[in-house]
Structures are given as structure tokens and as C-alpha cells.
Design a protein around this motif. Sequence first.
Motif, PDB file in Angstrom:
ATOM      1  N   LEU A   1       0.827  -1.202   0.000  1.00  0.00           N
ATOM      2  CA  LEU A   1       0.000   0.000   0.000  1.00  0.00           C
ATOM      3  C   LEU A   1       0.865   1.257   0.000  1.00  0.00           C
ATOM      4  CD1 LEU A   1      -2.783   1.298   0.099  1.00  0.00           C
ATOM      5  CD2 LEU A   1      -2.706   1.089   2.612  1.00  0.00           C
ATOM      6  N   LEU A   2       1.907   1.286   0.827  1.00  0.00           N
ATOM      7  CA  LEU A   2       2.808   2.445   0.863  1.00  0.00           C
ATOM      8  C   LEU A   2       3.454   2.674  -0.496  1.00  0.00           C
ATOM      9  CD1 LEU A   2       4.630   1.931   4.296  1.00  0.00           C
ATOM     10  CD2 LEU A   2       2.959   3.701   3.727  1.00  0.00           C
ATOM     11  N   LEU A   3       3.943   1.593  -1.109  1.00  0.00           N
ATOM     12  CA  LEU A   3       4.620   1.727  -2.382  1.00  0.00           C
ATOM     13  C   LEU A   3       3.649   2.160  -3.477  1.00  0.00           C
ATOM     14  CD1 LEU A   3       7.128   1.554  -4.063  1.00  0.00           C
ATOM     15  CD2 LEU A   3       6.807  -0.915  -4.258  1.00  0.00           C
ATOM     16  N   ALA A   4       2.435   1.611  -3.463  1.00  0.00           N
ATOM     17  CA  ALA A   4       1.436   1.991  -4.466  1.00  0.00           C
ATOM     18  C   ALA A   4       1.116   3.481  -4.376  1.00  0.00           C
ATOM     19  CB  ALA A   4       0.170   1.158  -4.290  1.00  0.00           C
ATOM     20  N   CYS A   5       0.989   3.995  -3.157  1.00  0.00           N
ATOM     21  CA  CYS A   5       0.706   5.423  -2.984  1.00  0.00           C
ATOM     22  C   CYS A   5       1.879   6.273  -3.474  1.00  0.00           C
ATOM     23  CB  CYS A   5       0.403   5.722  -1.513  1.00  0.00           C
ATOM     24  SG  CYS A   5      -1.168   5.031  -0.934  1.00  0.00           S
TER      25      CYS A   5
ATOM     26  N   SER B   1       3.303   9.290 -10.561  1.00  0.00           N
ATOM     27  CA  SER B   1       2.607   9.340 -11.851  1.00  0.00           C
ATOM     28  C   SER B   1       1.900  10.677 -12.053  1.00  0.00           C
ATOM     29  CB  SER B   1       1.589   8.202 -11.953  1.00  0.00           C
ATOM     30  OG  SER B   1       0.507   8.386 -11.048  1.00  0.00           O
ATOM     31  N   VAL B   2       1.535  11.324 -10.935  1.00  0.00           N
ATOM     32  CA  VAL B   2       0.881  12.635 -11.011  1.00  0.00           C
ATOM     33  C   VAL B   2       1.920  13.743 -11.103  1.00  0.00           C
ATOM     34  CG1 VAL B   2      -0.640  14.257  -9.815  1.00  0.00           C
ATOM     35  CG2 VAL B   2      -1.139  11.804  -9.754  1.00  0.00           C
TER      36      VAL B   2
ATOM     37  N   VAL C   1       2.709   5.645 -14.909  1.00  0.00           N
ATOM     38  CA  VAL C   1       1.315   5.214 -14.815  1.00  0.00           C
ATOM     39  C   VAL C   1       1.245   3.685 -14.728  1.00  0.00           C
ATOM     40  CG1 VAL C   1      -0.879   5.066 -16.072  1.00  0.00           C
ATOM     41  CG2 VAL C   1       0.359   7.243 -15.966  1.00  0.00           C
ATOM     42  N   ALA C   2       2.073   3.014 -15.523  1.00  0.00           N
ATOM     43  CA  ALA C   2       2.102   1.554 -15.488  1.00  0.00           C
ATOM     44  C   ALA C   2       2.514   1.048 -14.104  1.00  0.00           C
ATOM     45  CB  ALA C   2       3.063   1.025 -16.553  1.00  0.00           C
ATOM     46  N   LEU C   3       3.529   1.682 -13.505  1.00  0.00           N
ATOM     47  CA  LEU C   3       3.998   1.256 -12.183  1.00  0.00           C
ATOM     48  C   LEU C   3       2.949   1.516 -11.110  1.00  0.00           C
ATOM     49  CD1 LEU C   3       7.713   2.464 -12.368  1.00  0.00           C
ATOM     50  CD2 LEU C   3       6.849   0.114 -12.526  1.00  0.00           C
ATOM     51  N   ALA C   4       2.274   2.654 -11.168  1.00  0.00           N
ATOM     52  CA  ALA C   4       1.217   2.935 -10.196  1.00  0.00           C
ATOM     53  C   ALA C   4       0.093   1.911 -10.320  1.00  0.00           C
ATOM     54  CB  ALA C   4       0.676   4.347 -10.407  1.00  0.00           C
ATOM     55  N   THR C   5      -0.247   1.569 -11.559  1.00  0.00           N
ATOM     56  CA  THR C   5      -1.279   0.550 -11.775  1.00  0.00           C
ATOM     57  C   THR C   5      -0.860  -0.782 -11.177  1.00  0.00           C
ATOM     58  OG1 THR C   5      -1.949   1.639 -13.840  1.00  0.00           O
ATOM     59  CG2 THR C   5      -2.624  -0.660 -13.530  1.00  0.00           C
TER      60      THR C   5
END
Length: 380
Positions: free
Chosen positions: A268-272, A278-279, A348-352
Motif C-alpha cells: 500500500l505504501l509503495l502503491a501510494c 505518476s501525477v 502510470v504503469a507502475l502505479a497501476t
Amino acid sequence: MASLPRDSSTPSSRFTPARTGTRPRRCRLRRGVVFVGTLLGEIPTGYLGDRIGRRNGLALGSVLVSLTHLGFAFAHSLAGFVALWGFWGVAATFRSGTTDAWLYDTLSDHGETASFARIHGRSSATFYAAAATTALVGGVLYEQWAPLPFLAAATLTGLGTLIVLTLPEPSASSTNEGFSLADARTALVRVVSNRRVRSFVLLSGVAIAVPETVDVFVQPVALSVGFTPATLGGLYAGLMLAAATGSSVAARIGERFGIGGWFTLGPLLLACGLLGASVVPSSSLPAFLLSRGTNTVYGTLQSAFLNDRIDSHGRATTLSGVSMIHALLFFLARTVGGTLANVTSPLVALATFGFVAVGSVVVFRSVSDPFASRGSVAVD
């Protein structure tokens, strides 16, 4: 194993791209060849680690890695580099299962297996800190004479072989005398037949696949946000220090949150962090540092969980089997990640991927939670 430092094991790993080109296609070729070598070598080298002894397996791996560095020093053709990367993939597998097997069984001889995560984390932190230094020194040596960092790496690895030969052989190795192919098969079957181990291997593989995929995009993203080839050495040194920090605090994180807690919180931390990058692409560097630190915490806690639940007889083979399963997952993740990045963008791919991992961990824990207590830490 994820606990094994893969891309930083020598100064040459930081500078070979400078000689072969930094284009993404060549980078993917290099990683693909290393993957094939790793995949093909994992189980056979794990078997040898059990067959000839933990110490001898590690020494043999060091000799082969040292020879790889010598090859890099004087290779000048694409075919030569491809062959060497594949050979290095095989050589590195002598360390993946056998290193952790040696450490755990040595601690077992002294009744100190409860200290495994702490000692593993601190030793890995020392390694990564040294790698950060060699990443910078290697750049200086490369400017003086291109083969020099490779020759230095070969020399240091050769000296490491002599040090390995002075290590004690854990008593568990004596139980592996005459370790047969049938014994290896039994050790591998344990990975898939034990519910908790099987579930954890898949859950941890999905979680670790995210930072493993992040590594593929570090260089192109860094160049796109203002880094230059000359400053990449400093970037990689920073990543090594982040990895060292993660390793050094892994045991405390495990004590604070539990292994199950970290494998839920970490994704979860890494995804955030990846979503933020990505933003705002300029924030990608902190996200990459977080990824490296997160990954080394995963590695230490994963190794502790597995070693507590597998037998010493065939331990290196079992751990190498886990590494092979993870290598397949990482290959699939990187392939899909590259395709998605071409359609969208790398960040964007990594966030996904990050949020897919979060969802997958939740599903795994809902369907077959490897961390659920059943009155004992022993396997079901």
C-alpha cells in the motif's frame, strides 16, 4: 531469493550499460538474458548447494562470478556480452538459496534462529552500503580505463572466495550427504504441497514483483526528469543506500507490524508513492528510493518466514525453488509492465501495478491467509 542483492553485487553491474549502450532495447535484452540464466540455474545450483555443502556451493559461485567480471573486462561484441550476462545469471544462483540456507543452519547450530531476521538485515545493509560506495568508485575507475572496474570486481570477488572457504560448515550439511535427485524432488514438492508456504510464496511474489518491475524503469524515468548519464552513478548509489536502510530496519519492522502486517502495509505504501510519482513525475526519485527500501524489507522478512517453515534437509534446493517461482512472476510482471508502459507511460504503469498488488494481497489473505495463526508456527 529476493533477499539476494541482484543488481548491485559488483561495481561492473553499474557500468556495463555504458559500454553496450543505454537504450531501453539493450537494457531489456540484458535483463532477459540474465533472467534466462537465473531461471535455468536456480534449482540445479540449489541442489549442488545441498549436495556439496553450503560453503563449497558459495565458494563455487564466487569463482564463477569472478570469471564473469574478467569476461566483461575484455568483451567487445554484443554476442560476448549476451553470453556473459547469461553466465552471470547462472553464477548468481549459487548464492540465492545457499546463502540463506548457510546462515539459518549456522544460527541453528547455536540455537539463535530467532536472530535470523536481525542478522540477515544487518549483513544485507552492510552489503548495500558497500555497493553504494563501489557504484561511485567504479565510475572513477571507468573514466581512467574502461576494463578497470571489472578487473577490480574480479579481484574483490576472488578474495571473497578465499574468505568463504574459512567459514564454518553448518552441521545440517552432514545430513545432506548423499543428497539425491529424489531428495531434491521431495524438497521442491514441499513448496507446493504445504498450504501456508505455497500461499506465502505466491503472495510475497506478487508484492515483490512491483519493486522488481520498478527497477526496469529507473534509468529511463530518471533520464526523462533531468538526470544525465554522468549523474546516474550517484542515483544508483542513493538507491543502494535506500536498500541498506530497508535491510537494517527490517527486523524491527517485523517485530512492530509482523510479517503479515508488513506484506499488507508495504504494497500500500509503495502503491501510494508510485501514484504520486505518476501525477508529479519530479517526485519519482523518492518513489524509487521507497521501492528499494521496501524491497529489502520484503527480502529479509520473506527469508525469515520461509526458513522457519522448511527443513534443513534440502533447504538450499527448496529456497532455490522459491526463487525460480518468483523469477517467473517477475518476468511476467516486467513483460506486462513494459507493454502497459508503451500504451500509457512508465510511471502510470507502475502505479497501476502497485494497486493491483494491493488488491491481490487482500484477495490472497481472504482466500488462504498464510499468516493466520493455528496455534503453532509449524506448518499445517
